[in-house]
Design a protein around this motif. Structure first.
Motif, PDB file in Angstrom:
ATOM      1  N   ASP A   1       0.830  -1.215   0.000  1.00 45.44           N
ATOM      2  CA  ASP A   1       0.000   0.000   0.000  1.00 45.44           C
ATOM      3  C   ASP A   1       0.856   1.254   0.000  1.00 45.44           C
ATOM      4  O   ASP A   1       0.512   2.255  -0.614  1.00 45.44           O
ATOM      5  CB  ASP A   1      -0.927   0.023   1.223  1.00 45.44           C
ATOM      6  CG  ASP A   1      -2.002  -1.036   1.097  1.00 45.44           C
ATOM      7  OD1 ASP A   1      -2.202  -1.518  -0.039  1.00 45.44           O
ATOM      8  OD2 ASP A   1      -2.601  -1.403   2.113  1.00 45.44           O
TER       9      ASP A   1
ATOM     10  N   ARG B   1       1.845   2.141  -3.496  1.00 41.32           N
ATOM     11  CA  ARG B   1       0.818   2.285  -4.532  1.00 41.32           C
ATOM     12  C   ARG B   1       0.607   3.730  -4.919  1.00 41.32           C
ATOM     13  O   ARG B   1       0.295   4.557  -4.079  1.00 41.32           O
ATOM     14  CB  ARG B   1      -0.496   1.703  -4.044  1.00 41.32           C
ATOM     15  CG  ARG B   1      -0.645   0.272  -4.484  1.00 41.32           C
ATOM     16  CD  ARG B   1      -1.825  -0.343  -3.874  1.00 41.32           C
ATOM     17  NE  ARG B   1      -3.049   0.240  -4.387  1.00 41.32           N
ATOM     18  CZ  ARG B   1      -4.236  -0.050  -3.906  1.00 41.32           C
ATOM     19  NH1 ARG B   1      -4.339  -0.882  -2.899  1.00 41.32           N
ATOM     20  NH2 ARG B   1      -5.304   0.489  -4.408  1.00 41.32           N
TER      21      ARG B   1
ATOM     22  N   THR C   1      -2.525  -5.831  -5.640  1.00 45.11           N
ATOM     23  CA  THR C   1      -2.926  -4.414  -5.663  1.00 45.11           C
ATOM     24  C   THR C   1      -3.777  -4.017  -6.875  1.00 45.11           C
ATOM     25  O   THR C   1      -4.421  -2.981  -6.832  1.00 45.11           O
ATOM     26  CB  THR C   1      -1.695  -3.486  -5.647  1.00 45.11           C
ATOM     27  OG1 THR C   1      -0.932  -3.762  -6.811  1.00 45.11           O
ATOM     28  CG2 THR C   1      -0.848  -3.682  -4.419  1.00 45.11           C
TER      29      THR C   1
END
Ligand SMILES: Nc1ncnc2c1ncn2[C@@H]1O[C@H](COP(=O)(O)OP(=O)(O)OP(=O)(O)O)[C@@H](O)[C@H]1O
Length: 972
Positions: A68, A71, A126
């Motif tokens: 995360d 990202r 993701t």
């Protein structure tokens, strides 16, 4: 952010080698690697190239939280990581619509396969997904254990060494979901099927089948549960390895095979056949011709391969020759027959592997996709004795290096051009000359090898060597024993030729060059031979074409020691790899011009506090702001250049000095904002009280002078009237009481705003009441802060690690009301909280003048210019929000309630705060859905709307072509 890590550069090194002061020094390079390795910082950049050190231990850096963190953020904002490379390639593919490829190289055991697995996992977790996509994702991930079972083996250097080069395309649809894949394999090390060096094993699948195969299955295949029984599995004397659990792996592979769609046992029949072939033994007739002594094997082979036993026997003991235009079967001697048998085994295995790869490709096929390719190929190989395989691998690396140099120079040049900065020629070694030496038509080494195989007469490895001497003998990068001077002769064999590669010298032994990779059987020998190296050359040319058409990212893997041990930094070995990976050359090309470049806004934002003209804000053009700033910092003209959108800084030391100045500046700014506010409030109240006190003192003095005679009478009268409103009769008395109270207060003035020990004021004094009132307000503020702290805890429970912009909300206060930033809402708790929001309709149109009011225990009211929309807490069914860093959210409202106009789509700058408050007031803490990809919502009259979320460089809320509301959220 990269810059902020520079303060600790002495301890942890720089996270980009371009920031090494002495960029041409190998010693400095290795030292930087060492510092970082010691701190478990296994990743370092050379510009956009990622250098990765194998830690040989599990580091906690591959969790979902880590994914995360990477990202949608800019490459340089976070520390170097394989996820940053993966994410960068993904975003470039999405935004620039250009196919990408990630080239992973390094020597055996350096971590290439692990790196490509990490990239695949990153995409699997993701990227947005749908149900169909899930199957593809599963297949993509499951293709790995299958390929590893058939293509990997235990070697001395790596217990799970890939014995083939692999190029894998991951295909994405227009929404960015992985929807397919394609694999191309190169250079499978087929010789391993029939022979393994001491301490090494055959391909994993053989042991997995024997160890894990169910009894029925083994019986059907005619196999025993004992690897020692098979000639092809005993050569390395190493059937079991502690780090490998063949039985478990078998289960994984079986499952993976079924996910990919292999249901028949054809594959296992072939694997078993290879083992039986290995056990075929020969005897010799008096005439010298070979005959087969192991009938059982032939029986099994005939059954498993579905061929006639007699034909098979003949094929294993004879070869086809053409004499005077006629095809004849000529008997082989024992030695020739054994090598024919081995050649058959290798050919069967090699073709099965290719068939397997094709079958996987079939199961992953998808059309019209954008592509990210992953190339995992062995790095430069230099052994004591280097043969045809090393020649092919090193040639491949030579080509990859050529591609790297070409593309890096090209992209540097393009960036300079785009920024309007003059390009300065770079000094570097162009290895095209070596590539030509190997691949040039008619004159190159491969052409000479082909020719030697085809020519009539007795061609041999030695005649090939002589031919090389005659043809390329004068080449600056070629040498043989005969051509060498006395000193070099001592370290070269007579059967060797030396190539001076870009990475260093390698001596190749020509022994077996003509024979290698040839199927001896069933086909005309010379025809086949002549294709061997050329085939490789052609497939390499195709690979280069594929890579050239894509935008490349590079991952260079380094193995820290040969013992597969964590924490051991073997400098000699590492220096060797730095050289063979061409890292110094990489750095030289990347550092040729400017070491550092950043977009103006990023640079100004970071360093603006260093110049009075740019601090706290610069209103003019960004380029002028940066120019003012660097002039103020004393940058010399030769140290930097200003492009169209970026500043380019030539030397790392300029950046370091700026970064150090920022560090000092941060300390001098010292007092934080909250400290300042607190101090200001305290000072204001002290001034107020002192002013009152001074006034009262003066008043008392005046009165004393004027009314000395009446003091006692007034005092008594005042006491009598003390409960009356202020009037001439009690004036004197009240002033006295006030005076004494304030004096007392003055002597023990509370030190902090949080101090609740205010003395009780006399009831009649309005001013003093006011002061106390303020004190009460402060107390309320303090208690509301406590409440806010509780709110923060709830926010953390709901959003931590789930929504990308949660971390940004942590340091920000959740204030009582964002509309009227005073105490009014706290004292009059209706509405309880208010948050500014923007309301959107299905097509992305905004409503104006909006605020979200949360009424205590009743409802949410979204106020707009003309109408109020009221949502009772009881009709609020849930809340949806994306996992990205946008501020959109949807309040889902029960549709049976006719008063409601459907779900409400809102956007807030303070989304975490707004949702936490809504959730708490409406008791919907468990009804917040954090979605990836898209959110569905109901519009009035049963219509439905969809919001699609993606990350990008600019915030954008608009109606997309497909009728959905598209939200592009940014990293910050
Ligand atoms: N990032 C990592 N974290 C932890 N361990 C790692 C990492 N990378 C590699 N390793 C360890 O090193 C071993 C060898 O890595 P890997 O198989 O990826 O090497 P390779 O470069 O693909 O080698 P080959 O060319 O022989 O296939 C792995 O089995 C694993 O134990």
């Amino acid at each position: 952010m990269m810059e902020s890590a520079l303060t600790a550069r002495d301890r942890v090194g720089v996270q980009d080698f371009v920031l090494l002061e002495n960029h041409t020094s190998e010693v400095a390079f290795i030292e930087n690697l060492r510092k970082r390795f010691k701190e478990n910082l296994i990743y370092t950049y050379i510009g956009s190239v990622l250098v990765s050190m194998n830690p040989y231990k599990d580091l906690e850096i591959y969790t979902k939280q880590h994914m995360d963190r990477y990202r949608g953020v800019n490459f340089y904002e976070v520390s170097p990581h394989i996820y940053a490379v993966a994410d960068n390639a993904y975003r470039s593919m999405r935004t620039e619509r250009r196919d990408q490829c990630i080239l992973i190289s390094g020597e055996s055991g350096a971590g290439k396969t692990e790196a490509s697995k990490k990239v695949l996992q990153y995409y699997a977790i993701t990227c947005p997904a749908s149900e169909h996509v899930q199957t593809v994702k599963d297949r993509l991930l499951q293709s790995n254990p299958v390929l590893e079972a058939f293509g990997n083996a235990k070697t001395l250097r790596n217990d799970n060494s890939s014995r083939f080069g692999k190029y894998m395309d991951i295909q994405f649809d227009f929404k960015g979901a992985p929807v397919g894949g394609h694999i191309i394999n190169y250079l499978l090390e087929k010789s391993r099927v029939v022979h393994q060096s001491h301490g090494e094993r055959n391909f994993h699948i053989f042991y997995q089948l024997i160890e894990g195969g169910e009894d029925d299955l083994l019986r059907r295949l005619g196999l025993e549960k004992n690897a020692q029984q098979y000639q092809y599995l005993v050569k390395g004397n190493c059937p079991k390895v502690s780090s490998i659990n063949d039985r478990n792996d078998w289960k994984i592979v079986r499952k993976a095979l079924s996910v990919i769609g292999f249901t028949d046992d054809e594959l296992l029949n072939i694997i078993a056949s290879v083992l039986h072939l290995g056990n075929v033994q020969y005897g010799g007739e008096d005439s010298g011709s070979a005959y087969i002594t192991t009938e059982t094997q032939i029986k099994y082979l005939a059954r498993l391969l579905g061929v006639d036993g007699t034909v098979l026997k003949e094929a294993l003991t004879h070869k086809k020759i053409i004499a005077k235009g006629e095809e004849l079967m000529s008997p082989l001697n024992q030695e020739q027959a054994a090598s024919a048998r081995d050649a058959l085994s290798k050919a069967i295995y090699g073709r099965t592997f290719t068939w397997l790869v094709n079958k996987i490709n079939g199961s992953l096929a998808f059309k019209n996709a954008s592509v990210i390719g992953l190339l995992d190929i062995y790095g430069f190989e230099v052994f004591q004795n280097n043969s045809f395989e090393q020649f092919c691998i090193n040639y491949c690396n030579e080509k990859l290096q050529q591609l790297f140099i070409e593309l890096t120079l090209k992209s540097e040049q393009e960036e300079y051009e785009a920024e309007g900065i003059t390009w300065e020629p770079v000094q570097y070694f162009n290895n095209k000359i070596i590539c030509d030496l190997v691949e040039e038509k008619f004159k190159g080494i491969i052409s000479i090898l082909d020719e030697e195989c085809l020519r009539p007469g007795d061609a041999s490895d030695i005649t090939f060597l002589e031919k090389l001497e005659n043809t390329v003998g004068g080449h600056a990068h070629f040498l043989t024993h005969k051509l060498a001077d006395g000193k070099t002769r001592k370290v070269m064999g007579r059967e060797e030729f030396r190539l001076i590669h870009y990475a260093g010298e390698v001596n190749y032994n020509v022994n077996g060059f003509l024979d290698k990779n040839n199927d001896l059987l069933f086909r005309n020998l010379k025809e086949v031979r002549a294709q061997a190296a050329t085939q490789f050359k052609n497939s390499l040319a195709k690979l280069m074409e594929i890579l050239m058409s894509k935008e490349p990212s590079y991952v260079r893997c380094i193995k820290p020691n040969d013992a597969k041990q964590a924490g051991r930094f073997d400098e000699v070995l590492i220096r060797h790899q730095v050289k063979y990976l061409g890292l110094m050359e990489n750095l030289r090309v990347r550092r040729a011009g400017f070491a550092y470049r950043r977009r103006y806004e990023t640079f100004l934002q970071r360093y603006k506090s260093l110049c009075p003209d740019t601090w706290p804000n610069w209103d003019g053009r960004l380029v002028d702001g940066v120019s003012t700033l660097v002039k103020h910092l004393g940058y010399k003209p030769e140290e930097y250049k200003l492009g169209r959108t970026k500043i380019f800084i030539r030397f790392p030391k300029t950046l370091f000095a700026t970064e150090d100045a920022l560090e000092v500046r941060k300390h001098s700014l010292g007092m934080s904002y909250s400290q300042k506010t607190k101090y200001r409030k305290m000072r204001q109240s002290a001034i107020k009280i002192q002013a009152w006190w001074r006034g009262i003192l003066a008043c008392r003095e005046a009165k004393r002078r004027r009314e000395a005679a009446n003091t006692i009478r007034r005092f008594i009268k005042g006491f009598i009237y003390r409960h009356q409103p202020r009037c001439p009769e009690n004036e004197y008395f009240l002033d006295y009481v006030r005076y004494s109270f304030l004096m007392k207060l003055h002597r023990s003035l509370p030190k902090t705003v949080l101090d609740k020990s205010w003395p009780t004021p006399p009831p009649a004094l309005i001013e003093v009441r006011y002061i106390c009132h303020e004190s009460v307000i402060r107390t309320v503020i303090d208690s509301s802060r406590c409440e806010m702290r509780d709110y923060k805890m709830v926010a953390s429970e709901i959003f931590k690690d789930k929504k990308d912009n949660y971390p940004q909300s942590v340091p920000k206060l959740f204030v009582g009301s964002r509309l009227s930033d005073d105490c009014a809402n706290i004292i009059h708790p209706s509405p309880q909280y208010a948050v500014p929001v923007t309301k959107y309709d299905r097509k992305g149109y905004k409503a104006r003048n909006r605020q979200l009011l949360l009424m205590a225990n009743s409802a949410i009211i979204v106020e707009e210019a003309k109408l109020k929309q009221r949502i009772d807490y009881s009709s609020l069914k849930g809340i949806s929000v994306s996992s990205l860093s946008d501020g959109m959210f949807v309040l889902h409202v029960a549709c049976e309630d006719n008063k409601q106009k459907g779900d409400v789509v809102l956007q807030s700058e303070h989304v975490i705060e707004a949702l936490t408050k809504v959730a708490i007031c409406a008791e919907k803490m468990n009804s917040i859905n954090i979605n990836q990809g898209s959110i569905k919502f109901n519009v009035a009259q049963g219509k439905e709307g969809i919001i699609d979320f993606t990350s990008g460089s600019e915030l954008l809320i608009a109606k997309a072509k497909n009728g959905h509301l598209s939200v592009v959220s940014t990293a910050d």
